[in-house]
Design an enzyme around this catalytic site. Structure first.
Site, PDB file in Angstrom:
ATOM      1  N   LYS A  28       0.817  -1.213   0.000  1.00 60.24           N
ATOM      2  CA  LYS A  28       0.000   0.000   0.000  1.00 60.24           C
ATOM      3  C   LYS A  28       0.850   1.262   0.000  1.00 60.24           C
ATOM      4  O   LYS A  28       0.479   2.259  -0.603  1.00 60.24           O
ATOM      5  CB  LYS A  28      -0.939   0.014   1.210  1.00 60.24           C
ATOM      6  CG  LYS A  28      -2.117  -0.926   1.049  1.00 60.24           C
ATOM      7  CD  LYS A  28      -3.243  -0.558   2.000  1.00 60.24           C
ATOM      8  CE  LYS A  28      -4.447  -1.452   1.777  1.00 60.24           C
ATOM      9  NZ  LYS A  28      -5.483  -1.274   2.779  1.00 60.24           N
ATOM     10  N   LYS A  86      -4.732  -9.028  -6.625  1.00 61.35           N
ATOM     11  CA  LYS A  86      -5.960  -9.170  -5.830  1.00 61.35           C
ATOM     12  C   LYS A  86      -7.042  -8.207  -6.316  1.00 61.35           C
ATOM     13  O   LYS A  86      -6.734  -7.068  -6.663  1.00 61.35           O
ATOM     14  CB  LYS A  86      -5.563  -8.847  -4.381  1.00 61.35           C
ATOM     15  CG  LYS A  86      -6.630  -8.967  -3.366  1.00 61.35           C
ATOM     16  CD  LYS A  86      -6.085  -8.603  -1.986  1.00 61.35           C
ATOM     17  CE  LYS A  86      -6.123  -7.115  -1.745  1.00 61.35           C
ATOM     18  NZ  LYS A  86      -5.969  -6.699  -0.351  1.00 61.35           N
ATOM     19  N   LYS A  96     -10.449  -2.457  -4.011  1.00 55.48           N
ATOM     20  CA  LYS A  96     -11.166  -1.190  -4.168  1.00 55.48           C
ATOM     21  C   LYS A  96     -10.260  -0.125  -4.771  1.00 55.48           C
ATOM     22  O   LYS A  96     -10.716   0.820  -5.372  1.00 55.48           O
ATOM     23  CB  LYS A  96     -11.579  -0.652  -2.791  1.00 55.48           C
ATOM     24  CG  LYS A  96     -12.493  -1.532  -2.012  1.00 55.48           C
ATOM     25  CD  LYS A  96     -12.593  -1.025  -0.564  1.00 55.48           C
ATOM     26  CE  LYS A  96     -13.143  -2.108   0.330  1.00 55.48           C
ATOM     27  NZ  LYS A  96     -13.170  -1.781   1.746  1.00 55.48           N
TER      28      LYS A  96
HETATM   29  P1  TYM Z   1     -10.799  -4.800   3.967  1.00 53.48           P
HETATM   30  O1  TYM Z   1     -11.773  -3.732   4.242  1.00 53.48           O
HETATM   31  O2  TYM Z   1      -9.668  -4.538   3.030  1.00 53.48           O
HETATM   32  O3  TYM Z   1     -11.550  -6.082   3.431  1.00 53.48           O
HETATM   33  C1  TYM Z   1     -12.680  -6.612   4.095  1.00 53.48           C
HETATM   34  C2  TYM Z   1     -12.657  -8.130   4.007  1.00 53.48           C
HETATM   35  O4  TYM Z   1     -12.659  -8.536   2.636  1.00 53.48           O
HETATM   36  C3  TYM Z   1     -11.580  -9.437   2.385  1.00 53.48           C
HETATM   37  N1  TYM Z   1     -11.088  -9.206   1.006  1.00 53.48           N
HETATM   38  C4  TYM Z   1     -10.932 -10.179   0.103  1.00 53.48           C
HETATM   39  N2  TYM Z   1     -11.148 -11.506   0.170  1.00 53.48           N
HETATM   40  C5  TYM Z   1     -10.908 -12.231  -0.951  1.00 53.48           C
HETATM   41  N3  TYM Z   1     -10.466 -11.694  -2.115  1.00 53.48           N
HETATM   42  C6  TYM Z   1     -10.219 -10.355  -2.223  1.00 53.48           C
HETATM   43  N4  TYM Z   1      -9.820  -9.839  -3.372  1.00 53.48           N
HETATM   44  C7  TYM Z   1     -10.470  -9.544  -1.079  1.00 53.48           C
HETATM   45  N5  TYM Z   1     -10.356  -8.213  -0.831  1.00 53.48           N
HETATM   46  C8  TYM Z   1     -10.739  -8.026   0.449  1.00 53.48           C
HETATM   47  C9  TYM Z   1     -10.523  -9.071   3.426  1.00 53.48           C
HETATM   48  O5  TYM Z   1      -9.652 -10.151   3.661  1.00 53.48           O
HETATM   49  C10 TYM Z   1     -11.375  -8.734   4.637  1.00 53.48           C
HETATM   50  O6  TYM Z   1     -11.709  -9.905   5.348  1.00 53.48           O
HETATM   51  N6  TYM Z   1      -7.851  -4.772   8.019  1.00 53.48           N
HETATM   52  C11 TYM Z   1      -9.095  -5.236   7.486  1.00 53.48           C
HETATM   53  C12 TYM Z   1     -10.305  -4.799   8.286  1.00 53.48           C
HETATM   54  C13 TYM Z   1     -10.226  -5.036   9.766  1.00 53.48           C
HETATM   55  C14 TYM Z   1     -10.436  -6.278  10.409  1.00 53.48           C
HETATM   56  C15 TYM Z   1     -10.330  -5.993  11.802  1.00 53.48           C
HETATM   57  C16 TYM Z   1     -10.713  -7.574   9.966  1.00 53.48           C
HETATM   58  C17 TYM Z   1     -10.010  -4.115  10.717  1.00 53.48           C
HETATM   59  N7  TYM Z   1     -10.070  -4.679  11.948  1.00 53.48           N
HETATM   60  C18 TYM Z   1     -10.467  -6.996  12.740  1.00 53.48           C
HETATM   61  C19 TYM Z   1     -10.840  -8.577  10.920  1.00 53.48           C
HETATM   62  C20 TYM Z   1     -10.721  -8.284  12.286  1.00 53.48           C
HETATM   63  C21 TYM Z   1      -9.276  -4.705   6.077  1.00 53.48           C
HETATM   64  O7  TYM Z   1      -8.711  -3.714   5.730  1.00 53.48           O
HETATM   65  O8  TYM Z   1     -10.210  -5.369   5.348  1.00 53.48           O
END
Ligand code: TYM
Length: 333
Positions: free
Chosen positions: A114, A198, A201
């Site tokens: 990132k 991947k 967004k």
């Molecule tokens: P975030 O917002 O990037 O993504 C949310 C969830 O979607 C999953 N994900 C994917 N899974 C499969 N293929 C993809 N291309 C893909 N893109 C996103 C992510 O693995 C995630 O599960 N840091 C985390 C949010 C967070 C969190 C937490 C998660 C903050 N605190 C505590 C679990 C527990 C994040 O940025 O997810």
């Protein structure tokens, strides 16, 4: 024993098929099991680790709640809230950042991706973001954390932080060391424009992802334009491994139809992509269209969405404030 489930999603707009298949669909499944206590958090503090337009952030928070509900999470069964409204998250993140080691954070691949080449200009929040994530999870004594494959390393860090805190302050099991819940297959959905990247967004091209708010024509068009190679579809998993775009599309098909990769391969072996893409479009439209329509409807009812957040915040705060109080005592404040 009851499972305590916690997960979070950033309200940065454009929730997509990767978020859905990697995480949200699993949230719904866990929410439906009465044995589980589930908490799903809209992680707005994480969102501002990169610059956000305040007005858009507010509407993205609503859109994330609407997506949870439209996908099938029941706010009566699960707690849905936004992170910034429960102050224990920021507080615990600071305390845990005094436990986490620089060496651990320096290994985080997502920060490297990132921050890109110019990491001197990345925010400190982007660097320490996994510590806030650990705070989210540990405040609720979470036993299981459903996420996509890209969050695996952050969860390992969370486990290390929990163990180090317990060891440093000599209190066994004060923080529960959580288990990741990552699907064995299809836990990383790739870009429709590059099977090695991947689905995300932040990718510039809209054609790279299917958004959960896309209408049917947009979905059909994106699948039609998805990158492929020139060969017919393969007949073995070994062959599929060497063809990332085909593997991703077959993976999406398998995940949505609850089939194994092998079963989908058997169905389409030797067929050309245009025929397969038509079938895939039908399946994706079938799943996403009702969600997309519900999201739009829910977004017209901001009062309802605000009420979900308010109720969720109260419940979350009750749990988290007790835990942070104990943390204070342990640390010696
Ligand atoms: P975030 O917002 O990037 O993504 C949310 C969830 O979607 C999953 N994900 C994917 N899974 C499969 N293929 C993809 N291309 C893909 N893109 C996103 C992510 O693995 C995630 O599960 N840091 C985390 C949010 C967070 C969190 C937490 C998660 C903050 N605190 C505590 C679990 C527990 C994040 O940025 O997810």
């Amino acid at each position: 024993m009851k499972k305590k489930i916690f997960s979070g999603v950033q309200p940065t707009g454009n929730l997509h098929l990767g978020n859905y298949l990697g995480a949200i669909k699993n949230f719904v499944y866990l929410n439906n099991d009465t044995q589980n206590e589930c908490i799903f958090c809209v992680v707005d503090l994480h969102a501002i680790t990169v610059s956000q337009n305040p007005k858009e952030l507010k509407s993205n928070i609503h859109e994330t709640v609407a997506t949870f509900v439209a996908s099938g999470i029941d706010p009566k069964k699960s707690i849905i809230f936004n992170q910034s409204q429960v102050s224990a998250h920021s507080e615990a993140a600071w305390i845990l950042s005094c436990v986490a080691r620089m060496g651990w954070l320096n290994r985080m691949t997502q920060f490297k991706e990132k921050a890109g080449k110019d990491k001197e200009k990345a925010s400190i929040g982007l660097y320490s973001y996994p510590v806030l994530m650990a705070a989210d999870i540990l405040l609720y004594d979470s036993t299981h954390v459903p996420v996509g494959d890209d969050q695996k390393q952050h969860l390992e860090l969370c486990r290390d932080i929990a163990q180090k805190f317990n060891n440093d302050y000599k209190i066994d099991n004060f923080f529960i060391v959580p288990e990741p819940l990552i699907k064995k297959e299809f836990s990383r959905i790739m870009s429709l424009k590059d099977g090695l990247k991947k689905m995300s967004k932040s990718e510039v091209s809209e054609l790279s992802r299917i958004n959960l708010t896309d209408d049917n024509d947009q979905i059909i068009n994106k699948i039609k334009k998805a990158k492929t190679d020139t060969l017919p579809l393969p007949s073995t998993t070994e062959e599929l491994e060497k063809r990332p775009e085909a593997k991703n599309l077959i993976g999406i098909y398998s995940s949505l139809t609850n089939n194994t990769l092998q079963k989908s391969i058997d169905k389409f072996a030797g067929k050309n992509f245009s025929e397969f893409k038509e079938k895939l479009s039908d399946i994706v439209v079938n799943e996403i269209n009702p969600i997309s329509l519900k999201i739009k409807k829910l977004l017209d009812d901001k009062v309802f969405l605000e009420k979900i957040l308010k109720d969720g915040c109260e419940k979350a705060d009750e749990i988290a404030s007790k835990k942070i109080k104990k943390i204070h005592e342990i640390v010696g404040f």
